[in-house]
Design a protein around this motif. Structure first.
Motif, PDB file in Angstrom:
ATOM      1  N   VAL A  25      23.345  -4.131 -53.673  1.00 46.34           N
ATOM      2  CA  VAL A  25      23.837  -2.884 -53.077  1.00 46.34           C
ATOM      3  C   VAL A  25      22.720  -1.841 -53.021  1.00 46.34           C
ATOM      4  CG1 VAL A  25      25.456  -0.965 -53.357  1.00 46.34           C
ATOM      5  CG2 VAL A  25      26.208  -3.314 -53.763  1.00 46.34           C
ATOM      6  N   LEU A  26      21.994  -1.705 -54.122  1.00 43.04           N
ATOM      7  CA  LEU A  26      20.935  -0.686 -54.163  1.00 43.04           C
ATOM      8  C   LEU A  26      19.812  -1.003 -53.177  1.00 43.04           C
ATOM      9  CD1 LEU A  26      20.671  -0.051 -58.021  1.00 43.04           C
ATOM     10  CD2 LEU A  26      21.747   1.395 -56.283  1.00 43.04           C
ATOM     11  N   THR A  27      19.418  -2.242 -53.082  1.00 45.75           N
ATOM     12  CA  THR A  27      18.337  -2.596 -52.150  1.00 45.75           C
ATOM     13  C   THR A  27      18.794  -2.510 -50.696  1.00 45.75           C
ATOM     14  OG1 THR A  27      18.908  -4.942 -52.475  1.00 45.75           O
ATOM     15  CG2 THR A  27      17.105  -4.045 -53.784  1.00 45.75           C
ATOM     16  N   MET A  28      20.087  -2.713 -50.454  1.00 44.13           N
ATOM     17  CA  MET A  28      20.613  -2.499 -49.099  1.00 44.13           C
ATOM     18  C   MET A  28      20.459  -1.022 -48.708  1.00 44.13           C
ATOM     19  SD  MET A  28      24.585  -2.555 -47.922  1.00 44.13           S
ATOM     20  CE  MET A  28      24.820  -1.028 -48.837  1.00 44.13           C
ATOM     21  N   LEU A  29      20.847  -0.136 -49.641  1.00 41.64           N
ATOM     22  CA  LEU A  29      20.710   1.296 -49.362  1.00 41.64           C
ATOM     23  C   LEU A  29      19.238   1.677 -49.212  1.00 41.64           C
ATOM     24  CD1 LEU A  29      23.358   2.689 -51.878  1.00 41.64           C
ATOM     25  CD2 LEU A  29      23.606   2.375 -49.407  1.00 41.64           C
ATOM     26  N   TYR A  30      18.376   1.038 -49.995  1.00 45.79           N
ATOM     27  CA  TYR A  30      16.938   1.320 -49.907  1.00 45.79           C
ATOM     28  C   TYR A  30      16.389   0.908 -48.550  1.00 45.79           C
ATOM     29  CZ  TYR A  30      11.938   0.986 -50.940  1.00 45.79           C
ATOM     30  OH  TYR A  30      10.569   1.103 -50.914  1.00 45.79           O
ATOM     31  N   ALA A  31      16.781  -0.263 -48.061  1.00 41.59           N
ATOM     32  CA  ALA A  31      16.296  -0.728 -46.760  1.00 41.59           C
ATOM     33  C   ALA A  31      16.767   0.187 -45.642  1.00 41.59           C
ATOM     34  CB  ALA A  31      16.772  -2.160 -46.516  1.00 41.59           C
ATOM     35  N   GLN A  41       9.504   5.666 -35.247  1.00 41.72           N
ATOM     36  CA  GLN A  41       8.351   4.791 -35.090  1.00 41.72           C
ATOM     37  C   GLN A  41       8.743   3.380 -34.626  1.00 41.72           C
ATOM     38  OE1 GLN A  41       5.691   4.941 -38.516  1.00 41.72           O
ATOM     39  NE2 GLN A  41       6.575   6.925 -39.136  1.00 41.72           N
ATOM     40  N   PHE A  42      10.055   3.103 -34.549  1.00 36.91           N
ATOM     41  CA  PHE A  42      10.512   1.785 -34.115  1.00 36.91           C
ATOM     42  C   PHE A  42      10.523   1.734 -32.590  1.00 36.91           C
ATOM     43  CE2 PHE A  42      11.708   1.455 -38.441  1.00 36.91           C
ATOM     44  CZ  PHE A  42      11.897   0.105 -38.715  1.00 36.91           C
ATOM     45  N   VAL A  43      10.044   0.614 -32.029  1.00 38.67           N
ATOM     46  CA  VAL A  43      10.027   0.468 -30.576  1.00 38.67           C
ATOM     47  C   VAL A  43      11.398   0.070 -30.050  1.00 38.67           C
ATOM     48  CG1 VAL A  43       7.568  -0.079 -30.481  1.00 38.67           C
ATOM     49  CG2 VAL A  43       9.216  -1.915 -30.809  1.00 38.67           C
ATOM     50  N   ARG A  44      12.168  -0.624 -30.834  1.00 41.59           N
ATOM     51  CA  ARG A  44      13.544  -1.007 -30.453  1.00 41.59           C
ATOM     52  C   ARG A  44      14.458  -0.704 -31.639  1.00 41.59           C
ATOM     53  NH1 ARG A  44      10.264  -5.161 -28.770  1.00 41.59           N
ATOM     54  NH2 ARG A  44      10.158  -5.484 -26.492  1.00 41.59           N
ATOM     55  N   PRO A  45      14.746   0.558 -31.848  1.00 36.17           N
ATOM     56  CA  PRO A  45      15.524   0.934 -33.043  1.00 36.17           C
ATOM     57  C   PRO A  45      16.927   0.349 -33.049  1.00 36.17           C
ATOM     58  CG  PRO A  45      15.278   2.806 -31.551  1.00 36.17           C
ATOM     59  CD  PRO A  45      14.383   1.743 -31.042  1.00 36.17           C
ATOM     60  N   TRP A  46      17.524   0.125 -31.833  1.00 40.48           N
ATOM     61  CA  TRP A  46      18.900  -0.385 -31.824  1.00 40.48           C
ATOM     62  C   TRP A  46      18.973  -1.833 -32.305  1.00 40.48           C
ATOM     63  CZ3 TRP A  46      22.620   2.836 -31.859  1.00 40.48           C
ATOM     64  CH2 TRP A  46      22.464   4.080 -31.265  1.00 40.48           C
ATOM     65  N   THR A  47      17.891  -2.553 -32.175  1.00 39.02           N
ATOM     66  CA  THR A  47      17.863  -3.896 -32.779  1.00 39.02           C
ATOM     67  C   THR A  47      17.959  -3.793 -34.304  1.00 39.02           C
ATOM     68  OG1 THR A  47      16.477  -4.716 -30.969  1.00 39.02           O
ATOM     69  CG2 THR A  47      16.525  -6.011 -33.006  1.00 39.02           C
ATOM     70  N   ALA A  48      17.222  -2.843 -34.845  1.00 39.90           N
ATOM     71  CA  ALA A  48      17.281  -2.629 -36.292  1.00 39.90           C
ATOM     72  C   ALA A  48      18.651  -2.119 -36.716  1.00 39.90           C
ATOM     73  CB  ALA A  48      16.190  -1.646 -36.716  1.00 39.90           C
ATOM     74  N   VAL A  49      19.234  -1.198 -35.902  1.00 36.38           N
ATOM     75  CA  VAL A  49      20.559  -0.671 -36.240  1.00 36.38           C
ATOM     76  C   VAL A  49      21.586  -1.798 -36.285  1.00 36.38           C
ATOM     77  CG1 VAL A  49      22.440   0.786 -35.403  1.00 36.38           C
ATOM     78  CG2 VAL A  49      20.095   1.652 -35.392  1.00 36.38           C
ATOM     79  N   ALA A  50      21.548  -2.689 -35.302  1.00 43.62           N
ATOM     80  CA  ALA A  50      22.482  -3.812 -35.280  1.00 43.62           C
ATOM     81  C   ALA A  50      22.300  -4.710 -36.510  1.00 43.62           C
ATOM     82  CB  ALA A  50      22.289  -4.622 -34.005  1.00 43.62           C
ATOM     83  N   TYR A  51      21.045  -4.957 -36.876  1.00 42.20           N
ATOM     84  CA  TYR A  51      20.812  -5.810 -38.043  1.00 42.20           C
ATOM     85  C   TYR A  51      21.315  -5.124 -39.318  1.00 42.20           C
ATOM     86  CZ  TYR A  51      18.560  -8.236 -41.853  1.00 42.20           C
ATOM     87  OH  TYR A  51      18.333  -8.902 -43.035  1.00 42.20           O
ATOM     88  N   TYR A  52      21.046  -3.826 -39.466  1.00 45.28           N
ATOM     89  CA  TYR A  52      21.487  -3.125 -40.677  1.00 45.28           C
ATOM     90  C   TYR A  52      23.001  -3.048 -40.755  1.00 45.28           C
ATOM     91  CZ  TYR A  52      16.727  -1.833 -41.837  1.00 45.28           C
ATOM     92  OH  TYR A  52      15.394  -1.873 -42.198  1.00 45.28           O
ATOM     93  N   ALA A  53      23.666  -2.973 -39.617  1.00 46.19           N
ATOM     94  CA  ALA A  53      25.128  -2.984 -39.630  1.00 46.19           C
ATOM     95  C   ALA A  53      25.637  -4.318 -40.188  1.00 46.19           C
ATOM     96  CB  ALA A  53      25.673  -2.750 -38.221  1.00 46.19           C
ATOM     97  N   VAL A  54      25.020  -5.409 -39.713  1.00 45.11           N
ATOM     98  CA  VAL A  54      25.396  -6.733 -40.235  1.00 45.11           C
ATOM     99  C   VAL A  54      25.046  -6.835 -41.715  1.00 45.11           C
ATOM    100  CG1 VAL A  54      24.922  -9.203 -40.065  1.00 45.11           C
ATOM    101  CG2 VAL A  54      25.161  -7.830 -37.979  1.00 45.11           C
ATOM    102  N   LEU A  55      23.866  -6.318 -42.103  1.00 43.39           N
ATOM    103  CA  LEU A  55      23.435  -6.405 -43.489  1.00 43.39           C
ATOM    104  C   LEU A  55      24.386  -5.659 -44.424  1.00 43.39           C
ATOM    105  CD1 LEU A  55      21.159  -7.362 -45.429  1.00 43.39           C
ATOM    106  CD2 LEU A  55      20.103  -5.114 -45.099  1.00 43.39           C
ATOM    107  N   CYS A  56      24.805  -4.465 -44.033  1.00 38.79           N
ATOM    108  CA  CYS A  56      25.706  -3.671 -44.876  1.00 38.79           C
ATOM    109  C   CYS A  56      27.064  -4.354 -45.024  1.00 38.79           C
ATOM    110  CB  CYS A  56      25.871  -2.262 -44.289  1.00 38.79           C
ATOM    111  SG  CYS A  56      24.373  -1.245 -44.373  1.00 38.79           S
ATOM    112  N   VAL A  57      27.621  -4.807 -43.888  1.00 37.36           N
ATOM    113  CA  VAL A  57      28.924  -5.479 -43.955  1.00 37.36           C
ATOM    114  C   VAL A  57      28.824  -6.741 -44.803  1.00 37.36           C
ATOM    115  CG1 VAL A  57      30.677  -6.665 -42.593  1.00 37.36           C
ATOM    116  CG2 VAL A  57      29.706  -4.509 -41.752  1.00 37.36           C
ATOM    117  N   TRP A  58      27.767  -7.502 -44.589  1.00 35.27           N
ATOM    118  CA  TRP A  58      27.594  -8.761 -45.339  1.00 35.27           C
ATOM    119  C   TRP A  58      27.434  -8.493 -46.846  1.00 35.27           C
ATOM    120  CZ3 TRP A  58      28.039 -13.867 -44.955  1.00 35.27           C
ATOM    121  CH2 TRP A  58      27.379 -14.668 -45.886  1.00 35.27           C
ATOM    122  N   THR A  59      26.621  -7.503 -47.190  1.00 35.67           N
ATOM    123  CA  THR A  59      26.379  -7.218 -48.607  1.00 35.67           C
ATOM    124  C   THR A  59      27.655  -6.787 -49.316  1.00 35.67           C
ATOM    125  OG1 THR A  59      24.099  -6.565 -48.125  1.00 35.67           O
ATOM    126  CG2 THR A  59      25.033  -5.835 -50.217  1.00 35.67           C
TER     127      THR A  59
END
Length: 407
Positions: A25-31, A41-59
């Motif tokens: 949980v803590l490392t998810m919040l850290y990421a 600074q991200f060239v495709r931030p929505w790709t990262a947003v989609a991944y973090y959404a999956v990461l949070c739900v999964w965690t």
């Protein structure tokens, strides 16, 4: 009173699993926090947003899966590692090449170590080595070249996960050894209890039949001889090897399992005087306090049985004309029962010889019972001046034993 089986589970792994759940949980919040601070600074931030959404739900959804080794299945581990590796490989699509070349973190960042540690806790160092190797390969593919910081991080995760996996394997082996030792101790105590009961009943009767048969003669002598042979065989049996311990095969994921048989003591304390009163007879005097002497029922029964065993020894070895005295003292720190007789006493070395022959009157029926109660049995004998047996049970030890049995 019916006996019940007490099952104890010991596990050093459970705190590690709880720590792993918190780490995820803590490392998810850290990421997520790292991404939020470098969003521009991200060239495709929505790709990262989609991944973090999956990461949070999964965690959050899989927290029950990392509660214990039993719930952490192989399928879950494979899927969890896939989430980590996918995040690493998606990093070049979402982040800029300059940030990656400059040592920027991957999308899952240090959350990836939690996935590897789950492998270590579940399967030991070999599983940890396999998972960390997969993560290392993904990191090298993400960077495109083995940069110094990448190699450093990969080696750190690899060594740490293997070390933790090895420690878990050692802890499991230690748990099994401890469980085996506790089972052997429980079996030994049960064997000693059975030996005392047999000595107090069957062996005494067989010994009496042997003596009476030799006196009567004829067919009774043959019966006495057979009784003597059976007495020797039974003494050898009860003073022999351990009782077999339980070897039930169970899932060891929840910790080592120890089974012990105990006698519940749910009927409250009993007055020791009421259990000693039947011993009073023409040649046995009983001196007791005027107030009740309360003891837990099981402890009182064992103490009274030890007194009975001491009186049996008086009748068997001091002769029918010997007198005996029982003195009960309720002291502040314990209860003391003294059994004294005016017999011929015990020759030096006779007790050790009797124990070697399998005669358990003093070794188990008296000293063994008091040892189990946390007390002591002192025997003083002078040839020609009788024998004195002092049985002492500390009140604190009896209370602690009662609380431990209730737990």
């Amino acid at each position: 009173m019916p006996r019940r089986e007490r099952v104890m589970r010991m596990s050093v792994e459970l705190p590690l699993w709880r720590a792993l759940a918190g780490y995820r949980v803590l490392t998810m919040l850290y990421a997520v926090g790292l991404f939020a601070t470098a969003y521009d600074q991200f060239v495709r931030p929505w790709t990262a947003v989609a991944y973090y959404a999956v990461l949070c739900v999964w965690t959050l959804a899989t927290l029950p899966r990392v509660a214990s080794a039993a719930s952490c299945t192989r399928r879950f581990l494979a899927a969890d590692l896939a989430v980590a590796v996918t995040g690493i490989l998606l990093t070049p699509l979402a982040d800029s090449h300059e940030r990656i070349a400059g040592g920027g973190p991957t999308l899952p960042s240090i959350w990836t170590a939690g996935s590897v540690l789950a492998f270590a806790l579940k399967g030991g160092w070999r599983w940890a080595a396999a998972a960390s190797t997969a993560v290392a390969a993904a990191n090298l593919a993400e960077r495109g070249s083995p940069a110094r910081d990448t190699v450093h991080n990969v080696i750190l995760v690899w060594v740490a996960s293997i070390a933790i996996g090895y420690v878990v394997e050692v802890a499991r082996a230690s748990e099994r050894t401890l469980a085996r030792a506790l089972e052997i101790e429980a079996a030994t105590r049960e064997r000693e209890r059975l030996a005392r009961d047999i000595h107090d009943g069957v062996l005494q009767v067989l010994a009496m039949v042997q003596r009476r048969g030799a006196v009567i003669g004829g067919e009774a002598a043959d019966l006495g001889r057979l009784a003597g042979e059976q007495e020797v065989a039974l003494r050898t049996l009860v003073s022999g090897g351990l009782l077999p311990v339980s070897r039930v095969s169970e899932d060891a994921a929840a910790g080592a399992v120890v089974r012990a048989v105990e006698e519940p003591d749910d009927e409250g304390p009993v007055d020791l005087r009421s259990l000693l009163a039947p011993f009073a007879a023409a040649r046995v005097s009983l001196a007791e306090p005027g107030a009740p002497v309360p003891l837990p029922r099981a402890a009182a029964r064992e103490l009274a049985a030890a007194v009975g065993a001491a009186l049996d020894n008086v009748r068997a070895h001091a002769g029918p004309d010997a007198r005996a005295w029982i003195l009960v003292e309720d002291e502040p720190d314990g209860i003391v029962v003294t059994v004294r007789d005016d017999g011929p006493g015990i020759a030096e070395g006779r007790l050790a010889q009797a124990e070697g022959e399998g005669r358990l009157g003093v070794a188990q029926s008296i000293r063994g019972r008091l040892r189990d109660l946390g007390g002591s049995a002192e025997l003083i004998s002078v040839p020609g001046q009788g024998t004195e047996v002092e049985l002492k049970v500390p009140k604190g030890a009896v209370r602690a034993r009662g609380k431990a049995e209730k737990r």
